[in-house]
Design an enzyme around this catalytic site. Sequence first.
Site, PDB file in Angstrom:
ATOM      1  CD  GLU A  20       2.631   5.998  34.955  1.00  0.00           C
ATOM      2  OE1 GLU A  20       3.081   5.678  36.068  1.00  0.00           O
ATOM      3  OE2 GLU A  20       1.824   6.930  34.810  1.00  0.00           O
ATOM      4  CE  LYS A  41      -1.738  16.371  39.027  1.00  0.00           C
ATOM      5  NZ  LYS A  41      -1.465  15.213  38.164  1.00  0.00           N
ATOM      6  CB  CYS A  43      -5.602  19.999  52.714  1.00  0.00           C
ATOM      7  SG  CYS A  43      -5.785  18.604  53.821  1.00  0.00           S
ATOM      8  CG  HIS A  68      10.991 -16.646  38.182  1.00  0.00           C
ATOM      9  ND1 HIS A  68      11.626 -17.868  38.303  1.00  0.00           N
ATOM     10  CD2 HIS A  68      11.640 -15.974  37.205  1.00  0.00           C
ATOM     11  CE1 HIS A  68      12.626 -17.917  37.434  1.00  0.00           C
ATOM     12  NE2 HIS A  68      12.652 -16.793  36.748  1.00  0.00           N
ATOM     13  CD  GLU A 115      -2.554   6.887  39.617  1.00  0.00           C
ATOM     14  OE1 GLU A 115      -1.965   7.658  40.365  1.00  0.00           O
ATOM     15  OE2 GLU A 115      -2.431   6.947  38.373  1.00  0.00           O
ATOM     16  CE  LYS A 136      -1.705   7.428  35.576  1.00  0.00           C
ATOM     17  NZ  LYS A 136      -0.369   7.722  35.931  1.00  0.00           N
ATOM     18  NE  ARG A 191      -3.956  21.306  46.637  1.00  0.00           N
ATOM     19  CZ  ARG A 191      -2.713  21.764  46.789  1.00  0.00           C
ATOM     20  NH1 ARG A 191      -2.160  22.450  45.828  1.00  0.00           N
ATOM     21  NH2 ARG A 191      -2.042  21.559  47.896  1.00  0.00           N
ATOM     22  CG  ASN A 237      -3.410  22.717  52.943  1.00  0.00           C
ATOM     23  OD1 ASN A 237      -4.554  22.588  53.337  1.00  0.00           O
ATOM     24  ND2 ASN A 237      -3.101  23.168  51.742  1.00  0.00           N
ATOM     25  N   GLY A 238      -1.272  20.055  55.906  1.00  0.00           N
ATOM     26  CA  GLY A 238      -0.081  19.468  56.526  1.00  0.00           C
ATOM     27  C   GLY A 238      -0.440  18.656  57.750  1.00  0.00           C
ATOM     28  CD1 TRP A 289      -7.313  13.239  49.915  1.00  0.00           C
ATOM     29  CD2 TRP A 289      -5.521  12.997  51.231  1.00  0.00           C
ATOM     30  NE1 TRP A 289      -6.708  12.039  49.603  1.00  0.00           N
ATOM     31  CE2 TRP A 289      -5.607  11.873  50.393  1.00  0.00           C
ATOM     32  CE3 TRP A 289      -4.470  13.070  52.148  1.00  0.00           C
ATOM     33  CZ2 TRP A 289      -4.686  10.825  50.443  1.00  0.00           C
ATOM     34  CZ3 TRP A 289      -3.552  12.033  52.196  1.00  0.00           C
ATOM     35  CH2 TRP A 289      -3.672  10.920  51.345  1.00  0.00           C
TER      36      TRP A 289
HETATM   37  C1  G6P Z   1       0.556  11.535  43.991  1.00  0.00           C
HETATM   38  C2  G6P Z   1      -0.116  11.649  42.635  1.00  0.00           C
HETATM   39  C3  G6P Z   1       0.677  10.849  41.611  1.00  0.00           C
HETATM   40  C4  G6P Z   1       2.121  11.310  41.596  1.00  0.00           C
HETATM   41  C5  G6P Z   1       2.754  11.246  42.978  1.00  0.00           C
HETATM   42  C6  G6P Z   1       4.106  11.944  43.004  1.00  0.00           C
HETATM   43  O1  G6P Z   1       0.425  10.249  44.482  1.00  0.00           O
HETATM   44  O2  G6P Z   1      -1.441  11.180  42.695  1.00  0.00           O
HETATM   45  O3  G6P Z   1       0.117  11.034  40.331  1.00  0.00           O
HETATM   46  O4  G6P Z   1       2.849  10.527  40.710  1.00  0.00           O
HETATM   47  O5  G6P Z   1       1.929  11.914  43.931  1.00  0.00           O
HETATM   48  O6  G6P Z   1       3.877  13.309  42.792  1.00  0.00           O
HETATM   49  P1  G6P Z   1       4.915  14.333  42.190  1.00  0.00           P
HETATM   50  O7  G6P Z   1       4.155  15.640  42.164  1.00  0.00           O
HETATM   51  O8  G6P Z   1       6.076  14.381  43.144  1.00  0.00           O
HETATM   52  O9  G6P Z   1       5.301  13.872  40.843  1.00  0.00           O
END
Ligand code: G6P
Length: 607
Positions: free
Chosen positions: A480, A602, A2, A503, A487, A484, A27, A99-100, A74
Amino acid sequence: MCGIVGASAQRNVEPILLEGLRRLEYRGYDSAGMALVDEGVLDRVRAVGKVQALADKLEDGPRPGTLGVAHTRWATHGGVSEDNAHPHVSSDRVAVVHNGIIENFEPLQRRLAAAGYTFTSETDTEVVAHLVDSHLAESGDLSTAVRAAVSELDGAYALAVVCRDDPHTLVATRSGSPLVLGVGIGEHFVASDVAALLPVTRNFVYLEEGDLVTLTPEDYTIRDGNGAVVERPVKESGLSISATEKGGYRHFMLKEIHEQPRALAETWQGRVTARDILASSIGPTAEEIFGRVEAIHIVACGTSHHAGLVARYWIEAMSRIPCNVELASEYRYRDPVVPKNCLFVTLSQSGETADTLAALRYAKSREDGYLATLAICNKPETSLTRESDLVMMTRAGPEIGVASTKAFTTQLLCLLLLTGMLDRRPDERAALAANIRGVDTALAAVLELDEAIRKLAEEFVDKQHALFLGRGPMYPIAMEGALKLKEISYLHAEAYAAGELKHGPLALVDENMPVIAIAPNNEWLEKVKSNLQEVRARGGKLYVFADAESGLNTGPGITVLDMPHVDDILAPIAYTVPLQLLAYHVAVAKGTDVDQPRNLAKSVTVE
Ligand code: G6P
């Protein structure tokens, strides 16, 4: 997550709030709304979907207002609907954005319903609006009412509140969610992120936990959690508006991928000399602390967690210090053994990830105590940086795309710097320093593969699944790469340490399962080659990122993408880039929303 924007000015704030919401879009959100106060009237407009949907409604919408709050939501409590979108309003006079999460909203809801309030949403936030309204009936003062309301709340919040009957006053408060005050000339603002307010001010007060600010166009007063008036420093943001714009690139993600050579140069400059890596560059006490470290715990979430997993290979191999890497959401709920002289390291792009922050607070509360806490973070003035003993900024600059790219590679470089700072062998440190100084050139060479990877990506568009393989420090890089792809292109992707293939995951391999392998010419190469044979023998289609010296060539069932040669130690950083580009181009080819993928945020400021 949010986003909040609020303003009290002598001009119409509707365009300021709308632009602020646009700047918070990155975000991640699913609906948006705004409430404006003008001449004794409170108007509210909300829309499901993009901020543009709200903008369209505002075209014929409310009268202008000089006071207002706006929000991107969100969903946590209650589905994505206009009724659940913020602001939430009580008695046609109080409007709240939040927010929260309010953890005790259910008992409050029962009490307020019994007192005659009608609930029109499924959110936890609506109780705050009614709670403020009920306290306002007693005190007649908005600040007093908000303070009384938040004293009844459990959970995490940043709140901004306006009232129809007080047309110049905005009250905002934070506990567990970030909030900044923007200081203008004859106008004041609040936002959950400085990026929202850059077009209107560069001067910010970073509110601290428990702070409550009451602002009008001319003035503001901050009270701390005990109700005492406090002065907080006004800081000038070094961020330029253009740093948060696309600058000619089609997407923020592509811009951020291409910014990596410059970002990495920023990360090491001032910290590395021709022959050494300077612990003193992260603070006067760092050298002494690092000299005493006997164990390391690294805690993070998502992409940041993957950076930590790579660091374990580096730190244990070079400094021989045992290093444990864990997801923050797991760590905070178990009872880890804290070894003697253990350094507690958090990694976070945003510095506000709820689980990472909670893990830090948990670590600090442990009686058996950590030697020190170190935050490796990309955003300045965050909860994580404020609450840690030592801070190493990644210096990647604002990262807007939800899928983390330059924040990850700069985290890796910070962890490599940390590895050097912990290594007590001067010659090894000098060799590492020389390598690090070449990282930006190495990355620039990798970026030249962009077009070749775009072509390669076409082969993935009709695929449903993909496997990523790596060994040693390339295993977390494979993780990673898979993350990606998941996501932003919504392809199901999994990563395996290549030795684990036989395995279980080998059962998935057939001509429809692309297998992406990361195979730099290092000590694991021959083992990886054997694993690749296992895939080929089962008819799997291989895509291999390898350098020319690997001896791997394109042929039936195998496509090799030639990577420029990089030194072993830099390979995890360099080999990340083609995987970012692959995910990006697959997503573009599939037509997904690259910068704001569905359901993701984000910065995840809730548990
Ligand atoms: C969210 C973002 C990710 C990020 C993760 C941790 O899920 O979409 O891209 O890696 O949070 O966020 P941070 O700000 O703690 O790296």
